[in-house]
Design an enzyme around this catalytic site. Structure first.
Site, PDB file in Angstrom:
ATOM      1  N   ASP A 182       1.142  -0.833  -0.230  1.00 49.66           N
ATOM      2  CA  ASP A 182       0.188  -0.246  -0.185  1.00 49.66           C
ATOM      3  C   ASP A 182       1.145   1.409   0.153  1.00 49.66           C
ATOM      4  O   ASP A 182       1.836   1.078   0.581  1.00 49.66           O
ATOM      5  CB  ASP A 182      -1.087  -0.093   1.183  1.00 49.66           C
ATOM      6  CG  ASP A 182      -2.193  -0.991   0.790  1.00 49.66           C
ATOM      7  OD1 ASP A 182      -3.002  -1.782   0.109  1.00 49.66           O
ATOM      8  OD2 ASP A 182      -2.313  -1.455   2.334  1.00 49.66           O
ATOM      9  N   ASP A 185      -7.076  -1.518  -4.289  1.00 54.62           N
ATOM     10  CA  ASP A 185      -8.368  -1.152  -3.524  1.00 54.62           C
ATOM     11  C   ASP A 185      -8.699  -0.207  -3.770  1.00 54.62           C
ATOM     12  O   ASP A 185     -10.465  -0.404  -3.659  1.00 54.62           O
ATOM     13  CB  ASP A 185      -7.278  -0.557  -2.028  1.00 54.62           C
ATOM     14  CG  ASP A 185      -6.215  -1.378  -1.359  1.00 54.62           C
ATOM     15  OD1 ASP A 185      -6.854  -2.355  -1.548  1.00 54.62           O
ATOM     16  OD2 ASP A 185      -5.682  -1.357  -0.903  1.00 54.62           O
TER      17      ASP A 185
END
Length: 169
Positions: A130, A144
């Site tokens: 991330d 995401d």
């Protein structure tokens, strides 16, 4: 003159190409951006708008919002099953908006699944990369974002379908 069967086959082929194109684009963009993040953010975050918006390298062995950290192998298996279910559902879907929505979710699911399969610390235990950090929101990635956009589109499709059925009924 093309028959109804020819038209249906052509429409299905068109929807299949649309879904495949979206999935491939999302997976490619996710892979490219994660590769960039791993190489460029290793020395620290890059602030875009103060501390509110930045690129920060984070590795998530859990699910959404970093939940279920201890269940990485199970999350990988569930993601694989979800991807399988989405492929089967996409093959039977006729509505273009739903095809787009499910393709976004599938592309995101595959992007994060690839991390769980092939990133450190190992097969089925890999941490998802991330890197987008916005305010107090958890750090996220392209996969995401695609899953979120797909989920919103599924809701739009559902509301639209419900309204149409109410008008017709």
């Amino acid at each position: 003159m093309p028959s109804d069967a020819d038209n249906a086959l052509g429409a299905r082929s068109s929807r299949t190409r649309l879904a495949a194109g979206i999935v491939i684009a999302i997976v490619a963009l996710d892979l490219i951006t994660k590769t960039w993040a791993v190489h460029e953010l290793a020395d620290g975050p890059v602030e875009i708008i103060g501390e509110s918006v930045s690129f920060r390298l984070a590795r998530n062995t859990g699910g959404a919002f970093s939940l279920f950290q201890a269940f990485t192998p199970l999350l990988a298996i569930v993601a694989g099953l979800v991807a399988y279910f989405l492929v089967r559902t996409l093959r039977r879907t006729h509505d273009t908006l739903l095809v787009v929505a499910l393709a976004f979710v599938l592309g995101g699911a595959i992007g994060n699944l690839l991390d769980r399969l092939f990133r450190s610390p190992g097969f089925l235990r890999g941490a998802v990369v991330d890197f987008v950090h916005v305010g107090d929101w958890p750090t996220f990635n392209v996969a995401d974002s695609a899953i979120t956009i797909g989920a919103v589109l599924v809701i739009v499709w559902s509301v639209r379908t419900s309204v149409r059925e109410h008008q017709d009924g």
